[in-house]
Design an enzyme around this catalytic site. Structure first.
Site, short mmCIF file in Angstrom:
data_model
loop_
_atom_site.label_atom_id
_atom_site.label_comp_id
_atom_site.label_asym_id
_atom_site.label_seq_id
_atom_site.Cartn_x
_atom_site.Cartn_y
_atom_site.Cartn_z
N CYS A 95 -30.62 -68.16 -11.98
CA CYS A 95 -31.01 -68.97 -13.15
C CYS A 95 -32.38 -69.62 -13.00
CB CYS A 95 -29.95 -70.02 -13.45
SG CYS A 95 -29.94 -71.38 -12.27
N TYR A 121 -2.29 -57.44 36.63
CA TYR A 121 -1.79 -56.19 36.06
C TYR A 121 -1.54 -55.07 37.08
CZ TYR A 121 -6.82 -55.08 35.73
OH TYR A 121 -8.15 -54.90 35.98
N CYS A 163 -33.19 -70.60 -7.68
CA CYS A 163 -31.97 -69.80 -7.74
C CYS A 163 -32.33 -68.40 -8.24
CB CYS A 163 -30.99 -70.47 -8.70
SG CYS A 163 -29.57 -69.42 -9.09
N CYS A 204 -27.82 -73.98 -5.60
CA CYS A 204 -28.54 -73.94 -6.86
C CYS A 204 -28.17 -75.20 -7.62
CB CYS A 204 -28.10 -72.69 -7.64
SG CYS A 204 -28.31 -72.85 -9.43
N LYS A 240 -4.88 -54.05 26.56
CA LYS A 240 -6.06 -53.87 27.40
C LYS A 240 -6.92 -55.11 27.21
CE LYS A 240 -9.48 -50.58 28.97
NZ LYS A 240 -10.67 -51.44 29.00
N ASP A 296 -9.70 -57.91 27.40
CA ASP A 296 -11.15 -57.77 27.42
C ASP A 296 -11.76 -58.91 28.22
OD1 ASP A 296 -13.19 -56.17 26.82
OD2 ASP A 296 -13.32 -56.68 24.69
N CYS A 342 -26.22 -72.12 -14.98
CA CYS A 342 -26.40 -70.96 -14.10
C CYS A 342 -25.31 -69.92 -14.34
CB CYS A 342 -26.37 -71.40 -12.63
SG CYS A 342 -26.52 -70.01 -11.49
N LYS A 387 -7.89 -46.76 22.76
CA LYS A 387 -8.77 -47.79 22.22
C LYS A 387 -8.56 -48.00 20.73
CE LYS A 387 -11.83 -49.10 25.22
NZ LYS A 387 -13.09 -48.60 25.31
N GLU A 397 0.68 -52.01 27.76
CA GLU A 397 0.16 -53.37 27.91
C GLU A 397 -1.15 -53.55 27.15
OE1 GLU A 397 -0.87 -53.48 32.21
OE2 GLU A 397 1.20 -52.79 32.49
S1 IVH Z 1 -5.04 -51.16 35.05
C1 IVH Z 1 -5.98 -47.74 37.53
N1 IVH Z 1 -4.27 -52.72 33.12
O1 IVH Z 1 -9.68 -52.01 32.08
C2 IVH Z 1 -5.73 -48.79 36.57
N2 IVH Z 1 -6.60 -52.43 33.48
O2 IVH Z 1 -11.15 -49.39 32.32
C3 IVH Z 1 -6.79 -49.79 36.57
N3 IVH Z 1 -8.03 -53.72 31.97
O3 IVH Z 1 -11.34 -52.43 35.12
C4 IVH Z 1 -6.64 -50.91 35.71
N4 IVH Z 1 -6.39 -54.66 30.85
O4 IVH Z 1 -10.67 -54.54 33.89
C5 IVH Z 1 -5.32 -52.19 33.76
N5 IVH Z 1 -3.46 -54.10 31.44
C6 IVH Z 1 -4.49 -53.58 32.11
C7 IVH Z 1 -5.83 -53.87 31.77
C8 IVH Z 1 -6.86 -53.26 32.48
C9 IVH Z 1 -7.70 -54.56 30.99
C10 IVH Z 1 -9.40 -53.36 32.35
C11 IVH Z 1 -9.67 -53.56 33.82
C12 IVH Z 1 -10.23 -52.26 34.32
C13 IVH Z 1 -10.59 -51.56 33.04
C14 IVH Z 1 -10.42 -50.09 33.24
#
Ligand code: IVH
Length: 685
Positions: free
Chosen positions: A422, A236, A419, A437, A126, A128, A444, A325, A124
């Site tokens: 020139c 999630y 400039c 300019c 991650k 932000d 130029c 990451k 999935e």
């Molecule tokens: S699962 C034990 N799924 O990542 C599992 N976390 O570093 C806990 N996060 O605090 C989280 N997307 O804020 C999970 N698809 C996802 C996520 C996710 C973002 C963040 C979440 C958590 C942090 C963990």
């Protein structure tokens, strides 16, 4: 900061004190003020350094050390919530090897042997944003909380209730009496951009990134303020639940949550084995820029709940999940100088010369500051430590400076009066963010050279072999204006450094070839301001000849697709300017010829009737201009930019900001193969 460990306990102690002080300060900025001054990658390094020294000198670990606390101190203004089950964090993997080790550890623990390639994994994005816990009793939302330090968070019930996609009451059958759902609250990129734009216009504080915006919005004391923020949420995980049952796996639980009314991430997938995980990471990485929300990696979770509990957790992270990451898109470095580049239209672009830094997967030593207004708003100075951002293929930019690290005596950057190339006066008009300019392309050198580079470029006259380096060599002597290109001889070229006879002849041959061009390409090539490829093509088709275009009035110009007042004025102005008009005449003198324009080919269908279509990216089967002509033949209008009026975007490979904008606005997008299939089906029906 050095990477080697301190040699004595005294040295360690003083380094630890300094690190703890710094990290505490950054924690405060991040969690309490919602105003971090350094990128996450830098924060992570400080933390890792602290942990490394502490593990080498365990006697020096103190209970107050930031290493002993994960997450934030709950702030007193909010009520506190003790999580029934701790909210865990995730271990990180920064490379394929680290991810392989994770799989290997799982395989060993579960004694899977060779079968570990059959392990089902939920992959999935991650997200932000900020983690939240939502508690429902008998299907009704009764509590929302932040993660806090994992054990205790803040009560933000009043704020989560304002998020439109957070269900206040669940629907469907078989609801557990108590159900805690966890997920990420985030600010979609489009909402973030719009929010920041408005805030900047009103002179209010802008957010550094969408994650910060989400976290800050959730921690408003007044929910009416939160309600105004464009927040969204994806569930999630399930935390604690009572009197009810869940499916036996994560993936099916997510499907169940969706039925109960929770939004879940549409880009999550169930995959099998390590190779599929790697492929998912790569594919999502390619889409990262065009996703409507910000991500910093992929989370892999062992799907089967029984296997999850067999694996258990180590301290604060589960053994059954890991975050892989992407390379950090923001890093810190220092500004060694600020130079001004002069573009083809005379625009002065400030460019920061940087101490080289690895960011977004490449080493960056220059970053744009866009224009004088932006430079002064951000107040970047030589000597500053700055945050550099490089996202996807986008040019690296300077985001902000770190106030704590500004050297004493650093002076404000001013716009040069002349400039740098020139010496002509530099002028800034109130209605433009850029300064220019005033020398013009004839006087130029920078404007002239950039104009020539544009003239020969692929989408303009497309003169193969005449690249930027060669243009630079020619510009001071043999080629003063575009028409001179057509007067070059093979002998003259062969006399240049690093140029053989054969290549000289090749260049001359491609110059000859491009002497016969189309009016559309020609109009794009001569670089009329505000006239991009599409507008140039529209002008060519509308007027059919250069003479007719030169004789056009403003009203007639306004009758062309995609031409508004600004463009009309630019076109008139270009042909009225004696210097610029002379350049055009000289090209005709030099023997440039146009094929007659296809003009109105006579519509052959109505596939695109009433639609405004934008084309972007690289097409493989045909040129973009040809695809545009096809759209027009089939009844559509072609425009150069995405707006509320756009009906369809045809996106080739490496589509960038237009694709993102289209997705944000909910505009339909076809890739090249969809386009070809639809056109084919239409023409052969
Ligand atoms: S699962 C034990 N799924 O990542 C599992 N976390 O570093 C806990 N996060 O605090 C989280 N997307 O804020 C999970 N698809 C996802 C996520 C996710 C973002 C963040 C979440 C958590 C942090 C963990």
């Amino acid at each position: 900061m050095t990477d080697t460990l301190p040699e004595s306990a005294e040295a360690a102690e003083s380094q630890l004190a300094e690190l703890r002080e710094q990290i505490d300060q950054h924690n405060h900025r991040y969690y309490v003020l919602d105003e971090p001054s350094i990128p996450d990658a830098e924060y992570d390094r400080l933390m890792r350094r602290l942990q490394a020294i502490e593990s080498a000198f365990p006697d020096l670990v103190t209970p107050e050390s930031p290493s002993q606390r994960v997450g934030a101190n709950p702030v007193s203004e909010f009520g506190q919530v003790t999580h029934t089950l701790p909210m865990l964090s995730l271990d990180n993997a920064f490379s394929d090897e680290e991810m392989l080790k994770f799989f290997q550890r799982i395989a060993d623990r579960l004694k899977l042997g060779a079968q570990h390639d059959e392990l089902k994994i939920s992959a999935e994005p991650k997200l932000d944003g900020a983690a939240v816990s939502l508690v429902y009793e008998s299907g009704v939302l009764i509590q929302g909380a932040t993660r806090g330090d994992g054990a205790t968070g803040e009560d933000i019930t009043h704020n989560v209730r304002t998020i439109p996609t957070v269900p206040l009451r669940l629907r469907g059958a078989n609801l557990p009496r108590v159900l805690e759902v966890r997920g990420e609250v985030f600010m979609p990129k489009a909402g973030f951009d719009a929010f920041n734009k408005k805030a900047a216009e009103r002179g209010e504080k802008t957010f550094v990134n969408p994650r910060n915006a989400a976290a800050g919005s959730l921690r408003q004391l007044d929910p009416r303020l939160t309600a105004k923020r464009p927040l969204d949420m994806y569930a999630y995980a399930v935390g604690h639940y009572e009197d009810g049952a869940l499916p036996p796996s994560h993936y099916h639980t997510m499907l169940q949550l969706r039925e109960w009314g929770f939004p879940t991430c549409p880009d999550a997938a169930l995959v099998q084995g390590v190779e599929a995980c790697k492929a998912y990471f790569k594919a999502l990485g390619n889409r990262r820029e065009s996703l409507p929300y910000e991500i910093d990696g992929v989370v892999y979770k062992v799907d089967d709940y029984e296997l999850q509990s067999a694996l258990g957790k180590v301290s604060r992270a589960p053994r059954w999940a890991i975050a892989r990451k992407y390379p950090a898109q923001e890093e810190l470095t220092t500004v060694e100088g600020i130079d001004w580049q002069v573009g083809r239209t005379g625009a002065l672009t400030p460019v920061a010369r940087l101490h080289p830094v690895f960011v977004g997967g490449v080493t960056v030593s220059n970053a744009t500051l866009h224009n004088i207004e932006e430079l002064q708003r951000k107040d970047i100075r030589v000597g500053d430590t700055v945050v550099i951002r490089r996202a996807g293929d986008v040019i690296p930019e300077v985001v902000s400076f770190v106030p704590e690290r500004r050297p004493r005596g650093a002076v404000r950057t001013e716009l040069p009066k002349q400039c740098p190339v020139c010496g002509s006066p530099v002028k800034k008009f109130a209605d433009e963010a850029v300064a220019r300019c005033t020398g013009g392309p004839v006087f130029c050198r920078a404007q002239r050279v950039e104009g020539l580079k544009h003239f020969v470029s692929r989408r303009a006259l497309d003169i193969e072999g005449l690249g930027s380096k060669l243009i630079e060599q020619l510009a001071d002597d043999l080629v003063e204006k575009p028409g001179d290109i057509f007067r070059l001889t093979a002998d003259q070229l062969a006399g240049l450094e690093r140029m053989g006879e054969k290549s000289a002849q090749n260049v001359i041959a491609s110059i000859e070839e491009s002497r016969h061009t189309t009016l559309g390409r020609f109009l794009f090539a001569i670089g009329i301001r505000e006239v991009g490829e599409t507008t140039a093509q529209n002008l060519a088709e509308h007027f059919g000849s250069l003479e007719a275009l030169r004789a056009a009035t403003e009203d007639q110009l306004l009758g062309v697709d995609d031409v508004g007042e600004i463009v009309a004025k630019r076109v008139l102005g270009h042909f009225k300017d004696p210097d610029l008009a002379r350049v055009v005449d000289d090209l005709i003198d030099a023997g440039v010829q146009f094929e007659s324009e296809p003009g109105d080919l006579g519509a052959t269908g109505d596939l695109f009737e009433g639609m405004t279509v934008v084309l972007t990216g690289t097409l493989t089967a045909m040129k973009r201009s040809e695809a545009g002509a096809l759209v027009k033949r089939l009844g559509g209008k072609v425009s150069g930019s995405i707006s509320g009026k756009t009906s369809l975007l045809i996106a080739g490979e490496k589509a960038g900001s237009k694709l993102q904008k289209a997705q944000n606005l909910g505009v339909d997008v076809w890739d090249e193969s969809q386009f070809l299939k639809r056109v084919d089906a239409f023409l052969t029906k």
